[in-house]
Design an enzyme around this catalytic site. Sequence first.
Site, PDB file in Angstrom:
ATOM      1  N   CYS A   1      -3.568   2.478  -4.571  1.00 35.72           N
ATOM      2  CA  CYS A   1      -4.611   3.375  -3.699  1.00 35.72           C
ATOM      3  C   CYS A   1      -4.690   4.790  -4.528  1.00 35.72           C
ATOM      4  O   CYS A   1      -3.649   5.415  -4.285  1.00 35.72           O
ATOM      5  CB  CYS A   1      -4.147   3.612  -2.376  1.00 35.72           C
ATOM      6  SG  CYS A   1      -5.099   4.277  -1.282  1.00 35.72           S
TER       7      CYS A   1
ATOM      8  N   HIS B   1      -7.443  -0.081  -4.352  1.00 40.51           N
ATOM      9  CA  HIS B   1      -8.132   0.792  -3.332  1.00 40.51           C
ATOM     10  C   HIS B   1      -8.665   2.151  -4.396  1.00 40.51           C
ATOM     11  O   HIS B   1      -7.943   2.897  -4.644  1.00 40.51           O
ATOM     12  CB  HIS B   1      -7.399   1.302  -2.354  1.00 40.51           C
ATOM     13  CG  HIS B   1      -6.932   0.381  -1.184  1.00 40.51           C
ATOM     14  ND1 HIS B   1      -6.432   0.619  -0.043  1.00 40.51           N
ATOM     15  CD2 HIS B   1      -7.485  -0.948  -1.257  1.00 40.51           C
ATOM     16  CE1 HIS B   1      -6.147  -0.462   0.599  1.00 40.51           C
ATOM     17  NE2 HIS B   1      -6.761  -1.474   0.110  1.00 40.51           N
TER      18      HIS B   1
ATOM     19  N   HIS C   1       0.816  -1.284   0.075  1.00 39.78           N
ATOM     20  CA  HIS C   1      -0.003   0.037  -0.068  1.00 39.78           C
ATOM     21  C   HIS C   1       0.901   1.171  -0.082  1.00 39.78           C
ATOM     22  O   HIS C   1       1.850   1.302   1.002  1.00 39.78           O
ATOM     23  CB  HIS C   1      -0.905  -0.050   1.279  1.00 39.78           C
ATOM     24  CG  HIS C   1      -1.948   0.878   1.425  1.00 39.78           C
ATOM     25  ND1 HIS C   1      -1.669   2.280   1.451  1.00 39.78           N
ATOM     26  CD2 HIS C   1      -3.312   0.924   1.142  1.00 39.78           C
ATOM     27  CE1 HIS C   1      -2.932   3.167   1.382  1.00 39.78           C
ATOM     28  NE2 HIS C   1      -3.733   2.235   1.031  1.00 39.78           N
TER      29      HIS C   1
ATOM     30  N   TYR D   1     -15.167   3.988   6.907  1.00 40.06           N
ATOM     31  CA  TYR D   1     -15.426   2.656   6.718  1.00 40.06           C
ATOM     32  C   TYR D   1     -16.874   2.326   6.967  1.00 40.06           C
ATOM     33  O   TYR D   1     -17.327   1.293   7.429  1.00 40.06           O
ATOM     34  CB  TYR D   1     -14.559   1.668   7.229  1.00 40.06           C
ATOM     35  CG  TYR D   1     -13.228   1.498   6.572  1.00 40.06           C
ATOM     36  CD1 TYR D   1     -13.038   0.778   5.581  1.00 40.06           C
ATOM     37  CD2 TYR D   1     -12.164   2.298   7.066  1.00 40.06           C
ATOM     38  CE1 TYR D   1     -11.731   0.825   4.819  1.00 40.06           C
ATOM     39  CE2 TYR D   1     -10.990   2.267   6.437  1.00 40.06           C
ATOM     40  CZ  TYR D   1     -10.985   1.468   5.407  1.00 40.06           C
ATOM     41  OH  TYR D   1      -9.598   1.463   4.647  1.00 40.06           O
TER      42      TYR D   1
ATOM     43  N   ASP E   1     -12.625   2.233  -1.599  1.00 47.74           N
ATOM     44  CA  ASP E   1     -11.964   2.664  -0.464  1.00 47.74           C
ATOM     45  C   ASP E   1     -12.802   4.021   0.322  1.00 47.74           C
ATOM     46  O   ASP E   1     -13.955   4.161  -0.209  1.00 47.74           O
ATOM     47  CB  ASP E   1     -10.648   3.317  -0.752  1.00 47.74           C
ATOM     48  CG  ASP E   1      -9.471   3.240   0.424  1.00 47.74           C
ATOM     49  OD1 ASP E   1      -9.962   2.611   1.622  1.00 47.74           O
ATOM     50  OD2 ASP E   1      -8.640   3.852  -0.133  1.00 47.74           O
ATOM     51  N   HIS E   2     -12.417   4.091   1.307  1.00 47.67           N
ATOM     52  CA  HIS E   2     -13.257   5.487   2.207  1.00 47.67           C
ATOM     53  C   HIS E   2     -14.221   5.794   1.706  1.00 47.67           C
ATOM     54  O   HIS E   2     -14.258   6.635   0.636  1.00 47.67           O
ATOM     55  CB  HIS E   2     -12.045   6.269   2.555  1.00 47.67           C
ATOM     56  CG  HIS E   2     -10.820   5.880   3.162  1.00 47.67           C
ATOM     57  ND1 HIS E   2      -9.823   6.825   3.826  1.00 47.67           N
ATOM     58  CD2 HIS E   2     -10.430   4.769   3.702  1.00 47.67           C
ATOM     59  CE1 HIS E   2      -9.048   6.058   4.229  1.00 47.67           C
ATOM     60  NE2 HIS E   2      -9.148   4.576   4.260  1.00 47.67           N
TER      61      HIS E   2
HETATM   62  C1  DNO Z   1      -6.623   2.755   5.333  1.00 43.38           C
HETATM   63  C2  DNO Z   1      -5.923   1.806   4.939  1.00 43.38           C
HETATM   64  C3  DNO Z   1      -4.663   1.611   5.277  1.00 43.38           C
HETATM   65  C4  DNO Z   1      -4.280   0.025   4.838  1.00 43.38           C
HETATM   66  C5  DNO Z   1      -2.814  -0.165   5.177  1.00 43.38           C
HETATM   67  C6  DNO Z   1      -2.245  -1.364   4.420  1.00 43.38           C
HETATM   68  O1  DNO Z   1      -7.696   3.128   5.445  1.00 43.38           O
HETATM   69  O2  DNO Z   1      -5.969   1.981   3.476  1.00 43.38           O
HETATM   70  O3  DNO Z   1      -4.658   1.320   6.804  1.00 43.38           O
HETATM   71  O4  DNO Z   1      -4.847  -0.800   5.062  1.00 43.38           O
HETATM   72  O5  DNO Z   1      -1.670   0.931   4.996  1.00 43.38           O
HETATM   73  O6  DNO Z   1      -1.027  -1.908   5.260  1.00 43.38           O
END
Ligand code: DNO
Length: 347
Positions: free
Chosen positions: A234, A262, A196, A321, A307-308
């Site tokens: 990401c 992501h 990531h 989340y 993602d978020h």
């Molecule tokens: C946040 C996530 C990160 C991710 C880590 C992977 O929302 O995208 O915490 O899980 O960096 O190790």
Amino acid sequence: MKMTFRWYGLNDSIPLSYIRQIPGMTGVVTAVYDVPPGKEWSRASIAELKSACDKAGLSMEVIESVPVHEDIKLGRGNRDEYIEAYKTNIRRLSEAGVKVICYNFMPVFDWVRTVLDKRNDDGSYSLAYREEDIKKLDPNHLSLPGWDESYSSEELGALLDAYKSVDRNKLFENYVYFLERIIPVCEECGVKMAVHPDDPPWDLFGLPRIVSCEEDLDKLFAAVPSVANGLTLCTGSLGAGRPDLVRLAEKYASQGRIHFAHLRNIGFSGQRDFAETAHLSACGSLDMYAIVKALVKGGFDGYVRPDHGRNIWGESGKPGYGLYDRALGAAYLNGLFEAAEKEKNSK
Ligand code: DNO
């Protein structure tokens, strides 16, 4: 593309049955949360998660994260013990059908935001980052939103001191040392590592961050060329550094390096200031359709997760989340992939 959803295990307030009802959802991304970094995950805890997923009709092929112990990043004498445990975890996860492990190599802190509940004009709440607020913080007495303060302030102080002798080069050397030992295990058992990117993609509190940009990624893949040494694309993290994300998505997808994506959008309000927005391109600064098209063009066939999300409709979910906005994100991203894939196949 396989659409997935992050699920925080059996204590997550979002039931698997709800996740299953999101159109096109194939599986969850999860982890064993009650074991500290550097320790082995028991077969029983992995099996417990897997059986819950099986019962819900969802796959468990992506783990996020298997954390890397700080002593590995620091290159301390006892790192081999933690690397052995990491290898055991890779083997055990592969026995349970896991294909991709998402992890990061950020010293001490994972993702950092300065606000977790920025109120937007429409009444929704988002995570945001303001450089000016970070500059005001004293790293030795940190209170960061969302950071679980796993260390006492003495421990944190000692850790920050230890990093004083670890510069970018040393950190990179320690990273390669780790990868050279775990990647052969991944190859043996068919697991792909997907790092990531640093979030945000710049040094923080004097700690070096070395997975922040194209140059860092190229250096990393050149040092350990196996495709088992891959990336979690990401968009929000890499995107905060304002690279040409569309070009990067196609470049790394065509190298077969992107095992996981992501996908989220951010809106800039200053050079290093941003807020997380709804997924839609029109809501933020990133062109999500162009990114998805680039992934598809590059032959990406990995796992995706919205993602978020924002907190909307009165939900007070775990910041980033909650269920609703991520479900909307998944529906939107499914649409983008359908369009991009059909367009590609019609050519
Ligand atoms: C946040 C996530 C990160 C991710 C880590 C992977 O929302 O995208 O915490 O899980 O960096 O190790």
